[in-house]
Write a protein that holds these residues in place. Structure first.
Motif, PDB file in Angstrom:
ATOM      1  N   VAL A 144      19.154  34.313  63.158  1.00 23.86           N
ATOM      2  CA  VAL A 144      19.910  33.419  62.256  1.00 23.86           C
ATOM      3  C   VAL A 144      21.409  33.527  62.543  1.00 23.86           C
ATOM      4  CG1 VAL A 144      20.580  33.100  59.827  1.00 23.86           C
ATOM      5  CG2 VAL A 144      18.163  33.318  60.432  1.00 23.86           C
ATOM      6  N   TRP A 147      24.540  31.405  60.984  1.00 25.11           N
ATOM      7  CA  TRP A 147      24.133  30.369  60.024  1.00 25.11           C
ATOM      8  C   TRP A 147      24.167  30.946  58.598  1.00 25.11           C
ATOM      9  CZ3 TRP A 147      18.968  28.824  62.860  1.00 25.11           C
ATOM     10  CH2 TRP A 147      19.270  28.027  63.969  1.00 25.11           C
ATOM     11  N   ALA A 150      18.802  29.306  56.435  1.00 25.25           N
ATOM     12  CA  ALA A 150      17.855  28.733  57.399  1.00 25.25           C
ATOM     13  C   ALA A 150      16.873  27.844  56.652  1.00 25.25           C
ATOM     14  CB  ALA A 150      17.109  29.847  58.133  1.00 25.25           C
ATOM     15  N   ILE A 153      11.913  30.094  58.833  1.00 24.00           N
ATOM     16  CA  ILE A 153      11.827  31.220  59.771  1.00 24.00           C
ATOM     17  C   ILE A 153      10.346  31.450  60.040  1.00 24.00           C
ATOM     18  CG2 ILE A 153      12.215  33.698  60.109  1.00 24.00           C
ATOM     19  CD1 ILE A 153      14.750  33.382  58.335  1.00 24.00           C
ATOM     20  N   VAL A 232      16.513  31.065  52.593  1.00 23.40           N
ATOM     21  CA  VAL A 232      15.589  30.383  53.501  1.00 23.40           C
ATOM     22  C   VAL A 232      14.544  29.660  52.663  1.00 23.40           C
ATOM     23  CG1 VAL A 232      14.306  32.573  53.811  1.00 23.40           C
ATOM     24  CG2 VAL A 232      13.937  30.696  55.415  1.00 23.40           C
ATOM     25  N   ALA A 274      14.008  30.856  64.188  1.00 19.59           N
ATOM     26  CA  ALA A 274      14.722  30.397  62.992  1.00 19.59           C
ATOM     27  C   ALA A 274      15.191  28.966  63.230  1.00 19.59           C
ATOM     28  CB  ALA A 274      15.915  31.307  62.719  1.00 19.59           C
ATOM     29  N   ARG A 275      15.054  28.141  62.201  1.00 27.33           N
ATOM     30  CA  ARG A 275      15.475  26.737  62.331  1.00 27.33           C
ATOM     31  C   ARG A 275      16.454  26.385  61.211  1.00 27.33           C
ATOM     32  NH1 ARG A 275      11.732  24.698  65.971  1.00 27.33           N
ATOM     33  NH2 ARG A 275       9.774  25.863  65.926  1.00 27.33           N
ATOM     34  N   SER A 276      17.484  25.613  61.586  1.00 25.05           N
ATOM     35  CA  SER A 276      18.454  25.153  60.586  1.00 25.05           C
ATOM     36  C   SER A 276      19.071  23.851  61.079  1.00 25.05           C
ATOM     37  CB  SER A 276      19.549  26.217  60.388  1.00 25.05           C
ATOM     38  OG  SER A 276      20.492  25.767  59.454  1.00 25.05           O
TER      39      SER A 276
END
Ligand code: NAP
Length: 339
Positions: A144, A147, A150, A153, A232, A274-276
């Motif tokens: 992460v 950031w 998130a 995850i 998250v 991890a995505r954001s």
């Protein structure tokens, strides 16, 4: 002068790895547990180390076990049974407390119940400082990075097999009872309980594992430790199907040593994405034996609690209190990292 550390549950499968790691790094830990004969047998392997018999229903015996130490590492589980008594003892003795709990509910309790008392006592309480709960949290925190939050995850565990110890089975049973037999998942910013069986699927790990059949919604302690400090929405967890089959098979044998250190031949890869806001960051770690690798994780943690670079007293998770990337890189002998 070096600090002293008490290992409670020292003669358990994981406790023995922790004691050996402390000794390897030059510590002389106090061996503690409730069974005098098992402590004596462990003491034969580590001559010169102090042994103290102590039981969670006898606070004075715990105080004696912690006397002179600057930290206690609790390796005795189920932690629903041991953590409250050991934490109370650590608070009385004003020494740091670390444990290796994988139980979601026990970790929730520890993180929720002791913040003020830890601050008042001037100590750090660090639960789940282990393969489950600790390693995933460190990987997720490092992934992460900068950031502030998130969206999702994902943590995929690529275990080659899983021969559970008696302690793992007992912990699983206690957790299942506490959640009424339901499964738990982290979705929409919190823990949700589900009745239907988890769907199976596939996960493509980095090489050499590649695509593997996995159980989805295989929620572990990381679903407690990560959202303790990273906002998250969803945490998705996966476990290789072969490991789940081993775990639920009542005939699975306990882990057996494959080298002189006691490590089994089990291999693992923990793969975190991890995505954001449409971006994705990935970090994975691989190594051998999920029980054995818990020892360098928790011993590195206890050493860092004394290096003066950590946060003020309180209750923390691994990713929250340490520089996650630096911590992971320091374990390069045990963990192979891949971005
Ligand atoms: N988070 C992770 O990744 C991770 C990694 C490793 C281990 N763990 C957890 O650590 C725990 C121990 O695992 P293990 O593999 O070492 O199992 P184990 O070999 O079966 O050892 C269990 C240990 O806990 C002690 N114990 C159990 N209940 C106790 C109680 N009420 N009071 C005092 N001592 C008690 C046992 O002592 P007796 O022999 O006297 O009963 C023994 O020393 C399990 O809960 C496991 O899930 C978690």
């Amino acid at each position: 002068m070096q600090h002293q550390v008490t290992v409670y549950g020292a003669y358990g499968h994981t406790g023995r790895f922790v004691v050996a790691e402390l000794v390897k790094r030059g510590w002389a830990p106090v061996l503690a547990g409730r069974d005098a004969a098992k402590l004596a047998a462990l003491g034969d392997r580590f001559p010169g180390l102090a042994r103290r018999v102590a039981s969670t229903d006898d606070p004075m015996s715990l105080d004696r076990a912690l006397a002179g130490s600057a930290a206690v590492i609790n390796c005795a589980g189920p932690f629903a049974e041991t953590a409250p008594a050991l934490i109370e003892a650590a608070l009385r003795s004003k020494i740091h407390y670390l444990d290796v709990a994988a139980e979601i509910e026990a970790n929730l309790d520890t993180l929720a119940n002791y913040e003020e008392q830890a601050r008042d006592a001037g100590i750090i309480i660090l639960p789940a400082m282990a393969f489950f709960g600790g390693l995933g949290d460190l990987l997720a925190t490092a992934a992460v990075g900068d950031w502030p939050m998130a969206d999702e995850i994902s943590i995929a565990y690529g275990l080659s097999s899983w021969r559970p110890t008696a302690g793992t089975r007992a912990a699983g049973q206690v957790s299942r009872q506490r959640r009424g037999g339901r499964r738990v998942v982290y979705a929409n910013g919190g823990l949700e309980y589900r009745d239907h069986p988890a769907p199976s699927g596939e996960w493509t790990f980095p090489t050499p594992l590649g695509t593997q059949p996995v159980a989805t919604e295989f929620t572990m302690a990381d679903a407690v430790t990560i959202p303790h400090h990273i906002p998250v929405k969803d945490i998705k967890s996966f476990m290789t199907s072969c490991a789940v089959s081993d775990l639920i098979d009542p005939a699975s044998e306990q882990p057996t040593a494959d080298d002189e250190s006691g490590r089994s031949s089990q291999t693992f890869m923990v793969d975190v994405i991890a995505r954001s806001n449409g971006d994705a960051r990935r970090l994975s770690a691989s190594g051998r034996d999920i029980y054995a690798v818990t020892a360098p994780l928790v011993v590195e943690a206890v050493e860092r609690l004394f290096d003066g670079k950590t946060r003020p007293p309180g209750v923390y998770t691994a990713g929250q209190i340490f520089d996650a990337r630096d911590f992971l890189q320091s374990l390069s002998a045990e963990l192979r990292l891949a971005a």
